[in-house]
Each structure stands twice: as C-alpha cells, then as structure tokens.
Design an enzyme around this catalytic site. Structure first.
Site, PDB file in Angstrom:
ATOM      1  N   LYS A   1       0.758   4.166   6.826  1.00  0.00           N
ATOM      2  CA  LYS A   1       0.041   5.012   5.856  1.00  0.00           C
ATOM      3  C   LYS A   1       0.485   6.457   6.015  1.00  0.00           C
ATOM      4  CE  LYS A   1      -2.912   1.899   4.190  1.00  0.00           C
ATOM      5  NZ  LYS A   1      -2.117   0.791   4.783  1.00  0.00           N
TER       6      LYS A   1
ATOM      7  N   SER B   1       0.799  -1.215   0.000  1.00  0.00           N
ATOM      8  CA  SER B   1       0.000   0.000   0.000  1.00  0.00           C
ATOM      9  C   SER B   1       0.839   1.277   0.000  1.00  0.00           C
ATOM     10  CB  SER B   1      -0.949   0.004   1.205  1.00  0.00           C
ATOM     11  OG  SER B   1      -0.229   0.140   2.400  1.00  0.00           O
TER      12      SER B   1
END
Lengths: 207, 207
Positions: A165, A128
DNA sequence: CAGCATAACAGACATTTGTCTGGTATAGCA
DNA sequence: TGCTATACCAGACAAATGTCTGTTATGCTG
C-alpha cells in the site's frame, strides 16, 4: 597426446575452465586433465599457471578448486547483482518462516552501501494498487529497515499477512492507502501493523 | 562447544553454507568447522549429511567442495542472464542507429532456445499504456522477430518512433490500441508500420 | 527410570587435489 | 647446426579434504 601449436591448447583449456566457472563450479586439475585426455596432471597445471600469469584467471592458493575468473571477465557491471529471496505471496502463515524458505532467488542490483539481507521480494496479490501500475502477479523488491516515510509505497505486515500500500503518516496516525477506488483506506490501530520496508523495484513477466 | 538445542546449529550451518554457495564458492568441511569453532570435523560432516538427507542441500560425491543448493534454492539461474541492450526512449531519430549505440545493458534471463540478439530494452514514454500498468519511465524488455499475435503488447515503429501499444489484428487491418481512455486507437496504413517485437518483461525502479 | 535420538568430540584413515622435480619431443630461430 | 621456448609426459610427494569408527554427554519420551 601430440604437441599442438602454441597457445591453442591453452585457449581451449581457458574456455573449458571459464565455462565451468560460469556454471558456478571450479574444476580440479584432474577433471580438466580427464576432459582433454592428458596423461599428466602437470600439463594442466602449467597451463593454468600460465593463464594466471597472463591475468586470464585468478587462483586462491592453499585450497582445492581455487581457480576463479578475474572480475573483468565475469562482470560487465553484473557484479552488483545479488540473489534476493523471493518469498512468494506470504499469505497468512507467517513472514519469518517465509524468509527461511524462499521460493527462489531473483538477481537484483543493490547498492554497495546496503547489505543483501536488507532485501526480499514478494509477489503481489490483489488489485488494490493497480492505479499505481502494480498489478496482481507482479513481483516487488522490498528494501527493509528503511525508516517509514509518508508517501512511499510500502509493504506492511497486517495480521501475519503482507500487503502493498501507499503509506501516509498524518496527525490522525498511520494510513495505508490503496491506489484503486474500489478499495478502502486502512487505518490500523498502533501496534497492530509493522512496516516491513519500502518497494524499490517492480518486475512483471508478460507471457 | 556446548550442546545446542536440536536443529539450531544445523540451521546456522545451513545458512552459512548457503551464503557461501550463493557467493559461488563451496566451503570445505574444515572451513565450516573453523567458522563455528567445532573441535571435530565429523560434527560438520554429520550436520551436512543430515541437511542432504533433508533435501536442503545436494552433494556431488567423490569430489571436494561438492555441496550445492538444490534447484529450488539456487534457481536464480545467473547463467542464463544475458546483457540486453537498453536503447533509451528511441524518439524520432532512428531505431537502427539506437541498436548500435545502447545506453547500457540490462541483465535479463532469456530462454536457452533464444538468441541474445533477439532482445532489446526500451524506456517507456507517455501515459498511453498506463491502464495496463505500464507507466512512463518504466523499462520494457522486447523480444524481436516474434510473429505479431493479436492481443499482445508490442513495440511498433511508427515514423521512426518506437511506441508501446496493444496489437489487434482484425478484418479491418492492424490496430494499435492504447490502454488509456485519453488516447486514440491508431490504425496505421499497411506498410507504414513495423512491429519490432512483443513486450515480455517490465521493470520499474522506484526511488 | 530406561531407552533413544541428537549434539559434539576424538582420532585414524582414504581419497582427492595441488605441487614439485625432472625428462622427451618438436618447432622456430640465429 | 645448436639454442631456446613450448607442449607434453612421468612419477613422487604433500597438503587439503572427505570418510569412518567409536565415545561422551544431554535432552526428550514412554
């Protein structure tokens, strides 16, 4: 034991003690004595005292195995290196438990103003964040307690699972943005997500 | 000293001893005793024996201050850390000279079978390898002398300038492939290019 | 409740380790 | 030659450290 030229035995003793200390293990006088085959402990003691006198060794008195290397001999700027616990991937199962049972430790240079316990390391799972050059299998070093700042790359705890993230704080609340078009932005409801800290370093072994 | 819940004191003792060991200093039983305010040495001894029993600690018997961390907890292996010279960006100007005047040194864990002089570090310029997660400003650690193997990420010396690319050896000769569609594959004529080594590690500071 | 495991204590004891005091021998030097 | 510094030895001693044996109390469990 025959008499040796001045300083020669002393140097050999120094090297022996230094190597033992670099292995993290201070030898006792009698261990040195045995290694060199001296018949008197005092021989070792006088040599080590002389080495302390010369500044080549340091001694913590009033304790056994108290010899140490002076900072100049052991640190070539390595003295800021601290063992930061590597927690592995921290999948579902609990973060706090992982802190207690690290997979290992990583030598990391941390600022003097910070405490060792402010840091931990994680192995990255998933693609990600590959757009930010963070690949699966990479190790990230995380600084805890840092106040969450919008735009920083953070480690968030979502349902007992740690995830890397980029954090965005806006009027709509907290966003955890992946850096890969194949993944969706996460908008965790308030209270369901804890920011563990921010990523300050990345390491990758290529083998 | 009141009785505490099972395991609680033991954990506190373990953490104390572990931290002391990570500082490179094995505490004596009585030092632990003093720290926790126990009135009996035996209290500490039984806890430490139990920790050894559980495999959380290791004890070298027949010697003072003999407690150690089992390898899993202490494998930060600071002993293998070696100062690897950081050469900077090595733009045009000469590689050999840069070896002589490093910007600094990086603590890097290198295998026992290898020599320190086989390694150096470079700072990455340009975006040409960003597809492989190697960004400008990253530091790559390079192992010299490794025989060039097709498919590995290498540092090549092209016209006195060091560059990071993925090496491909085919019937058509040597190819240096960037990992970024915006860049072109390089096909240096034989003799005009020297492979300095292969990238074995990558580090990135995020500040 | 009885039985059992654990936490903590108490004190003696043995071993390891560091310290001291003094002695012998050898090399270098005035 | 005698002086001095250094290497090394010898053995006693003291301090630090680890080990043992036994005791008391508390919580858990069948």
């Amino acid at each position: 034991m025959p008499k040796t030229p001045p300083g020669q035995t002393r140097n050999r003793i120094f090297r022996f003690v230094r190597d033992r200390l670099l292995e993290g293990d201070s030898p006792s006088l009698r261990e040195v004595q045995r290694h060199f085959g001296f018949r008197a402990v005092e021989t070792v003691r006088s040599h080590l005292s002389a080495l302390v006198e010369e500044g080549r060794l340091i001694k913590k008195s009033g304790r056994s195995r108290g010899y140490r290397l002076p900072s100049s001999a052991s640190d070539w700027s390595f003295n800021r290196l601290q063992p930061v616990p590597l927690l592995g991937e921290v999948a579902a199962g609990g973060f706090e438990e992982a802190i207690e049972n690290p997979e290992g430790n990583l030598p990391v240079e941390i600022p003097d103003s910070r405490d060792l316990s402010d840091y931990f390391a994680l192995r990255v799972r998933g693609e990600s964040m590959s757009g930010a050059g963070i690949l699966p299998g990479d190790t990230v070093i995380v600084e805890r307690r840092a106040a969450p700042v919008s735009g920083q790359i953070v480690v968030a705890l979502l349902e007992e699972e740690a995830t890397v993230k980029r954090l965005h704080l806006g009027p709509g609340g907290m966003e955890l943005r992946p850096e890969n078009p194949d993944f969706n932005i996460l908008r965790p409801p308030p209270g369901s997500c804890r920011i563990l800290g921010r990523v300050v370093e990345l390491r990758r072994q290529i083998r």
